[in-house]
Design a protein around this motif. Sequence first.
Motif, PDB file in Angstrom:
ATOM      1  N   GLU A  76       0.835  -1.209   0.000  1.00  0.00           N
ATOM      2  CA  GLU A  76       0.000   0.000   0.000  1.00  0.00           C
ATOM      3  C   GLU A  76       0.865   1.253   0.000  1.00  0.00           C
ATOM      4  OE1 GLU A  76      -2.618  -0.503   3.338  1.00  0.00           O
ATOM      5  OE2 GLU A  76      -4.207  -1.413   2.103  1.00  0.00           O
ATOM      6  N   MET A  77       1.988   1.208   0.745  1.00  0.00           N
ATOM      7  CA  MET A  77       2.889   2.356   0.752  1.00  0.00           C
ATOM      8  C   MET A  77       3.598   2.499  -0.594  1.00  0.00           C
ATOM      9  SD  MET A  77       5.872   3.412   3.484  1.00  0.00           S
ATOM     10  CE  MET A  77       4.656   3.715   4.760  1.00  0.00           C
ATOM     11  N   ILE A  78       3.954   1.375  -1.206  1.00  0.00           N
ATOM     12  CA  ILE A  78       4.567   1.421  -2.536  1.00  0.00           C
ATOM     13  C   ILE A  78       3.631   2.104  -3.524  1.00  0.00           C
ATOM     14  CG2 ILE A  78       5.223  -0.016  -4.521  1.00  0.00           C
ATOM     15  CD1 ILE A  78       6.423  -2.016  -2.498  1.00  0.00           C
ATOM     16  N   LEU A  79       2.363   1.697  -3.505  1.00  0.00           N
ATOM     17  CA  LEU A  79       1.383   2.289  -4.422  1.00  0.00           C
ATOM     18  C   LEU A  79       1.202   3.775  -4.139  1.00  0.00           C
ATOM     19  CD1 LEU A  79      -0.713   2.054  -6.654  1.00  0.00           C
ATOM     20  CD2 LEU A  79      -2.366   1.244  -4.941  1.00  0.00           C
ATOM     21  N   SER A  80       1.138   4.143  -2.869  1.00  0.00           N
ATOM     22  CA  SER A  80       0.979   5.550  -2.504  1.00  0.00           C
ATOM     23  C   SER A  80       2.158   6.385  -3.001  1.00  0.00           C
ATOM     24  CB  SER A  80       0.844   5.679  -0.982  1.00  0.00           C
ATOM     25  OG  SER A  80       0.804   7.035  -0.589  1.00  0.00           O
ATOM     26  N   ASN A  81       3.372   5.860  -2.828  1.00  0.00           N
ATOM     27  CA  ASN A  81       4.569   6.577  -3.285  1.00  0.00           C
ATOM     28  C   ASN A  81       4.606   6.701  -4.801  1.00  0.00           C
ATOM     29  OD1 ASN A  81       5.562   7.047  -0.716  1.00  0.00           O
ATOM     30  ND2 ASN A  81       6.852   5.220  -0.690  1.00  0.00           N
ATOM     31  N   GLN A  82       4.191   5.637  -5.502  1.00  0.00           N
ATOM     32  CA  GLN A  82       4.166   5.712  -6.958  1.00  0.00           C
ATOM     33  C   GLN A  82       3.176   6.778  -7.435  1.00  0.00           C
ATOM     34  OE1 GLN A  82       4.684   1.036  -8.024  1.00  0.00           O
ATOM     35  NE2 GLN A  82       4.332   2.399  -9.749  1.00  0.00           N
ATOM     36  N   LYS A  83       2.014   6.826  -6.799  1.00  0.00           N
ATOM     37  CA  LYS A  83       1.021   7.845  -7.174  1.00  0.00           C
ATOM     38  C   LYS A  83       1.538   9.248  -6.858  1.00  0.00           C
ATOM     39  CE  LYS A  83      -3.190   5.032  -6.833  1.00  0.00           C
ATOM     40  NZ  LYS A  83      -4.466   4.801  -6.110  1.00  0.00           N
ATOM     41  N   GLU A  84       2.204   9.386  -5.706  1.00  0.00           N
ATOM     42  CA  GLU A  84       2.762  10.696  -5.367  1.00  0.00           C
ATOM     43  C   GLU A  84       3.807  11.118  -6.395  1.00  0.00           C
ATOM     44  OE1 GLU A  84       3.877  12.750  -1.289  1.00  0.00           O
ATOM     45  OE2 GLU A  84       5.481  11.380  -1.884  1.00  0.00           O
ATOM     46  N   ASN A  85       4.597  10.164  -6.873  1.00  0.00           N
ATOM     47  CA  ASN A  85       5.602  10.497  -7.876  1.00  0.00           C
ATOM     48  C   ASN A  85       4.979  10.959  -9.188  1.00  0.00           C
ATOM     49  OD1 ASN A  85       7.737  10.097  -6.214  1.00  0.00           O
ATOM     50  ND2 ASN A  85       8.563   8.309  -7.246  1.00  0.00           N
ATOM     51  N   ILE A  86       3.820  10.414  -9.536  1.00  0.00           N
ATOM     52  CA  ILE A  86       3.111  10.896 -10.722  1.00  0.00           C
ATOM     53  C   ILE A  86       2.705  12.357 -10.524  1.00  0.00           C
ATOM     54  CG2 ILE A  86       1.018  10.659 -12.110  1.00  0.00           C
ATOM     55  CD1 ILE A  86       2.997   8.463 -12.660  1.00  0.00           C
ATOM     56  N   GLU A  87       2.190  12.675  -9.335  1.00  0.00           N
ATOM     57  CA  GLU A  87       1.786  14.059  -9.048  1.00  0.00           C
ATOM     58  C   GLU A  87       2.995  14.996  -9.046  1.00  0.00           C
ATOM     59  OE1 GLU A  87      -1.333  15.134  -8.841  1.00  0.00           O
ATOM     60  OE2 GLU A  87      -1.909  13.073  -9.337  1.00  0.00           O
ATOM     61  N   LEU A  88       4.100  14.534  -8.469  1.00  0.00           N
ATOM     62  CA  LEU A  88       5.318  15.350  -8.453  1.00  0.00           C
ATOM     63  C   LEU A  88       5.843  15.577  -9.865  1.00  0.00           C
ATOM     64  CD1 LEU A  88       7.084  13.708  -5.378  1.00  0.00           C
ATOM     65  CD2 LEU A  88       6.308  16.086  -5.510  1.00  0.00           C
ATOM     66  N   ALA A  89       5.794  14.540 -10.690  1.00  0.00           N
ATOM     67  CA  ALA A  89       6.243  14.675 -12.075  1.00  0.00           C
ATOM     68  C   ALA A  89       5.347  15.654 -12.833  1.00  0.00           C
ATOM     69  CB  ALA A  89       6.254  13.314 -12.761  1.00  0.00           C
ATOM     70  N   LEU A 141       3.725  18.142 -11.464  1.00  0.00           N
ATOM     71  CA  LEU A 141       4.091  19.466 -10.943  1.00  0.00           C
ATOM     72  C   LEU A 141       5.357  19.971 -11.629  1.00  0.00           C
ATOM     73  CD1 LEU A 141       3.922  21.823  -8.918  1.00  0.00           C
ATOM     74  CD2 LEU A 141       5.121  20.373  -7.264  1.00  0.00           C
ATOM     75  N   ARG A 142       6.350  19.098 -11.722  1.00  0.00           N
ATOM     76  CA  ARG A 142       7.612  19.464 -12.400  1.00  0.00           C
ATOM     77  C   ARG A 142       7.346  19.868 -13.849  1.00  0.00           C
ATOM     78  NH1 ARG A 142      10.659  14.322 -13.333  1.00  0.00           N
ATOM     79  NH2 ARG A 142       8.979  14.223 -14.872  1.00  0.00           N
ATOM     80  N   ASP A 143       6.532  19.071 -14.546  1.00  0.00           N
ATOM     81  CA  ASP A 143       6.259  19.347 -15.956  1.00  0.00           C
ATOM     82  C   ASP A 143       5.469  20.638 -16.146  1.00  0.00           C
ATOM     83  OD1 ASP A 143       7.583  17.035 -16.610  1.00  0.00           O
ATOM     84  OD2 ASP A 143       5.782  15.812 -16.815  1.00  0.00           O
ATOM     85  N   ALA A 144       4.628  20.976 -15.140  1.00  0.00           N
ATOM     86  CA  ALA A 144       3.871  22.235 -15.226  1.00  0.00           C
ATOM     87  C   ALA A 144       4.774  23.434 -14.952  1.00  0.00           C
ATOM     88  CB  ALA A 144       2.711  22.206 -14.238  1.00  0.00           C
ATOM     89  N   LEU A 145       5.696  23.275 -14.015  1.00  0.00           N
ATOM     90  CA  LEU A 145       6.603  24.372 -13.665  1.00  0.00           C
ATOM     91  C   LEU A 145       7.651  24.636 -14.744  1.00  0.00           C
ATOM     92  CD1 LEU A 145       7.417  23.770  -9.877  1.00  0.00           C
ATOM     93  CD2 LEU A 145       6.305  25.777 -10.859  1.00  0.00           C
ATOM     94  N   LEU A 146       8.125  23.569 -15.380  1.00  0.00           N
ATOM     95  CA  LEU A 146       9.286  23.668 -16.266  1.00  0.00           C
ATOM     96  C   LEU A 146       9.125  24.725 -17.364  1.00  0.00           C
ATOM     97  CD1 LEU A 146      12.079  22.493 -16.731  1.00  0.00           C
ATOM     98  CD2 LEU A 146      11.059  20.741 -18.175  1.00  0.00           C
ATOM     99  N   PRO A 147       8.063  24.686 -18.165  1.00  0.00           N
ATOM    100  CA  PRO A 147       7.966  25.706 -19.224  1.00  0.00           C
ATOM    101  C   PRO A 147       7.834  27.120 -18.667  1.00  0.00           C
ATOM    102  CG  PRO A 147       5.930  24.414 -19.081  1.00  0.00           C
ATOM    103  CD  PRO A 147       6.940  23.729 -18.229  1.00  0.00           C
ATOM    104  N   LYS A 148       7.187  27.273 -17.506  1.00  0.00           N
ATOM    105  CA  LYS A 148       7.042  28.596 -16.903  1.00  0.00           C
ATOM    106  C   LYS A 148       8.384  29.119 -16.406  1.00  0.00           C
ATOM    107  CE  LYS A 148       2.269  27.615 -15.441  1.00  0.00           C
ATOM    108  NZ  LYS A 148       1.615  28.555 -16.359  1.00  0.00           N
ATOM    109  N   LEU A 149       9.205  28.213 -15.880  1.00  0.00           N
ATOM    110  CA  LEU A 149      10.533  28.607 -15.418  1.00  0.00           C
ATOM    111  C   LEU A 149      11.446  28.952 -16.586  1.00  0.00           C
ATOM    112  CD1 LEU A 149      11.027  25.880 -12.654  1.00  0.00           C
ATOM    113  CD2 LEU A 149      10.808  28.336 -12.254  1.00  0.00           C
ATOM    114  N   MET A 150      11.384  28.132 -17.633  1.00  0.00           N
ATOM    115  CA  MET A 150      12.308  28.318 -18.748  1.00  0.00           C
ATOM    116  C   MET A 150      11.933  29.503 -19.631  1.00  0.00           C
ATOM    117  SD  MET A 150      13.570  24.545 -19.915  1.00  0.00           S
ATOM    118  CE  MET A 150      14.768  23.702 -18.873  1.00  0.00           C
ATOM    119  N   SER A 151      10.642  29.856 -19.646  1.00  0.00           N
ATOM    120  CA  SER A 151      10.222  31.004 -20.455  1.00  0.00           C
ATOM    121  C   SER A 151      10.412  32.325 -19.721  1.00  0.00           C
ATOM    122  CB  SER A 151       8.748  30.839 -20.833  1.00  0.00           C
ATOM    123  OG  SER A 151       7.929  30.943 -19.677  1.00  0.00           O
ATOM    124  N   GLY A 152      10.672  32.240 -18.411  1.00  0.00           N
ATOM    125  CA  GLY A 152      10.799  33.453 -17.614  1.00  0.00           C
ATOM    126  C   GLY A 152       9.482  33.936 -17.048  1.00  0.00           C
TER     127      GLY A 152
END
Length: 394
Positions: A359-372, A374-385
């Motif tokens: 159950e913890m493995i599944l929870s961590n995997q799902k959290e990593n999807i959310e973190l990824a 978040l990263r993908d949403a931030l990246l273009p905003k950071l790189m474009s200024g």
Amino acid sequence: MTVGDLCDTISNSYRGDDKEVVLINTSDVLEGKVLNHQVVENKNLKGQFKKTFKENDILYSEIRPANKRYAFVDFSDTDNYIASTKLMVLRPRMDVIRPRFLFSFLSSKSVLEELQQLAETRSGTFPQITFSSELAPTPINVPDLETQDRIVGILGVIERKISMNAEINKNLEQQAQAIFKAWFVDFEPFNEEMPSDWIIGTVDDLGTEIICGKTPLTKKKEYYGGNTPFITIPDMHGCVYNVSTERYLSAAGVALQPKKTLPPNTVCVSCIGTAGLVNLVSEKSQSNQQINSIVPKEGISAYYIYLLMQTLSETINKLGQSGSTIVNLNKTQFGKIQVAIPSEQVLCNFDTLCKPLFEMILSNQKENIELANLRDALLPKLMSGELDVSDIDL
């Protein structure tokens, strides 16, 4: 600037005389990590293993960019590593670009989607890209080095959390594997002998059914693009649960083959091509025909089946070879593999012990999807200024 302005593609051939080497194929890199560090004897190497690489290089697959077969080389001892010619070795020009900054750009969702579209327009067996035609012309906003460092620092916080979760999951799975070995290989809780009320059965006896997947006609676009995960072998690498897939089926695609739907905690086993990969299903899904899936019977732990199938990986490979160059273990052969089936009480106790780990493995995997995400949403905003990082204190 363009990617071609910021890095070189390196094709230096291995000339060393190491007794042992590490061979890195496209399957040995995934989402930023080099997965394989196992040494093999340096003789009779396959012809595609030629390229050398070094720390801060980027390994980037030429085939199917959407499969995320790329890695940042974050270790220095690379002298005896040899990469496949199907991996581009990209070397950042460090006077203008931070290696991590370039890697973040090349691994971003928007770039991968664009490259995948370009790959699919090329003729050939596989969707493929080249450095000169597809990668080098890709435009990129390049801030000064100090700003690059700040952006890399922000993204690094997310990346470290993703890596930490992955390490925790690796440890949790190792704990489950250790319990499995103690109980069902060494029989430690049972005076080191298999109890008399256990039986020798087959894989068929473990499940209510074994489902061999099927691919809806790919030319019918209406069968794809919905919310039901469609599991294929590339989705099975490096994870315990299937929490995301490259393709999803629509309601029409699922309705086309309702008997192929897999309930949660079904155990998927790849039996054609790259055989012996094992995953658990996290939500209602379907799979392609390269995968046989065991729907556990009531009273038989899905975690027991998952760990048991891992121990049978080599057996599955051998049974599926049959003189052919491609491993192909059909559903009938797979179902006839002999296995030990413990008593229902033992399986219940084992399930109770392992359930919190999974159950913890599944929870961590799902959290990593959310973190990824978040990263993908931030990246273009950071790189474009669009997001100003000048005042952020890291």
